[in-house]
Enzyme design. Structure first.
Site, PDB file in Angstrom:
ATOM      1  N   ASP A  69       0.879  -1.159   0.000  1.00 42.56           N
ATOM      2  CA  ASP A  69       0.000   0.000   0.000  1.00 42.56           C
ATOM      3  C   ASP A  69       0.917   1.209   0.000  1.00 42.56           C
ATOM      4  OD1 ASP A  69      -2.476   1.219  -0.236  1.00 42.56           O
ATOM      5  OD2 ASP A  69      -2.738   1.434   1.918  1.00 42.56           O
ATOM      6  N   PHE A 149       2.499   6.855 -13.126  1.00 41.63           N
ATOM      7  CA  PHE A 149       1.069   6.737 -12.852  1.00 41.63           C
ATOM      8  C   PHE A 149       0.763   7.424 -11.531  1.00 41.63           C
ATOM      9  CE2 PHE A 149       3.112   3.105 -10.967  1.00 41.63           C
ATOM     10  CZ  PHE A 149       2.427   2.851  -9.786  1.00 41.63           C
ATOM     11  N   GLY A 150      -0.512   7.520 -11.216  1.00 40.97           N
ATOM     12  CA  GLY A 150      -0.920   8.140  -9.954  1.00 40.97           C
ATOM     13  C   GLY A 150      -0.518   9.599  -9.897  1.00 40.97           C
ATOM     14  N   ASP A 152       2.496  10.812  -9.958  1.00 37.58           N
ATOM     15  CA  ASP A 152       3.846  11.021 -10.501  1.00 37.58           C
ATOM     16  C   ASP A 152       4.033  12.373 -11.203  1.00 37.58           C
ATOM     17  OD1 ASP A 152       4.594   8.617  -9.435  1.00 37.58           O
ATOM     18  OD2 ASP A 152       4.860   7.589 -11.349  1.00 37.58           O
TER      19      ASP A 152
END
Length: 192
Positions: A69, A149-150, A152
């Site tokens: 996580d 991703f996310g 970044d």
């Protein structure tokens, strides 16, 4: 080659971990073991969520596995989005919406310090172990780059000129939170 399950449905994370691990282990996805359900993540800590996911796979499918996580902790927001990073703008795991909300909440703030933290939980041979990786950095005022991703595109690691989204995958993995946590995991696995 030894096989181990990575308890994730996130294809970006799976690709990143496989790239970091290389050919030392064969990393199986949840899809490859027939796990298609959405594993609960209801803990209030990164470690709790990682353990919850790994235990779920072990209990329901019998595989030794690891789960992670990751959270983005922003100082000016009291550590938010933290454990809710993937669901910051709602339950849909929408990276663009998450970034927009983060940038909106950061408007006018001068303290832009933040850190990414990854916790990996490993269930192997009856043992439960956790490994942590962290990278300090800052939140940019607007997205830079379309790689990764996310979050970044809005995160620049300390001492770097580029956002994670502008770095090559190998450059990012060498210094990232997930890269560091995975290095600790591999260090342990290589002692076995």
């Amino acid at each position: 080659m030894q096989e181990i399950v990575f308890a994730t449905n996130n294809q970006h994370k799976l690709s990143e971990i496989r790239r970091i691990v290389g050919d030392r282990y064969r990393i199986l996805s949840l899809n490859e073991i027939g796990c298609h359900e959405d594993i609960p993540e209801t803990a209030d800590t990164l470690m709790g969520n990682a353990l919850q996911k790994a235990r779920y796979v072990k209990e329901h499918y019998g595989y030794d596995c690891f789960a992670d996580d990751t959270g983005l902790m922003v100082d000016a927001l009291g550590g938010a989005p933290g454990v809710y990073s993937a669901r910051y703008a709602g339950p849909g795991h929408d990276s663009v919406a998450n970034m927009k909300l983060l940038l909106s909440n950061m408007e006018g703030r001068t303290d832009r310090s933040a850190r990414f933290v990854t916790v990996i939980a490993l269930l192997l041979g009856g043992k439960e172990l956790t490994f942590e990786g962290k990278v300090e950095g800052e939140i940019l005022t607007s997205p830079e780059g379309d790689g990764g991703f996310g979050y970044d595109p809005v995160f620049r690691p300390e001492g770097q000129e580029l956002s994670f989204a502008l770095m090559t995958p190998d450059a990012k993995n060498a210094i990232s939170h997930r890269g560091r946590a995975t290095a600790e995991l591999l260090k342990y696995l290589n002692t076995l």
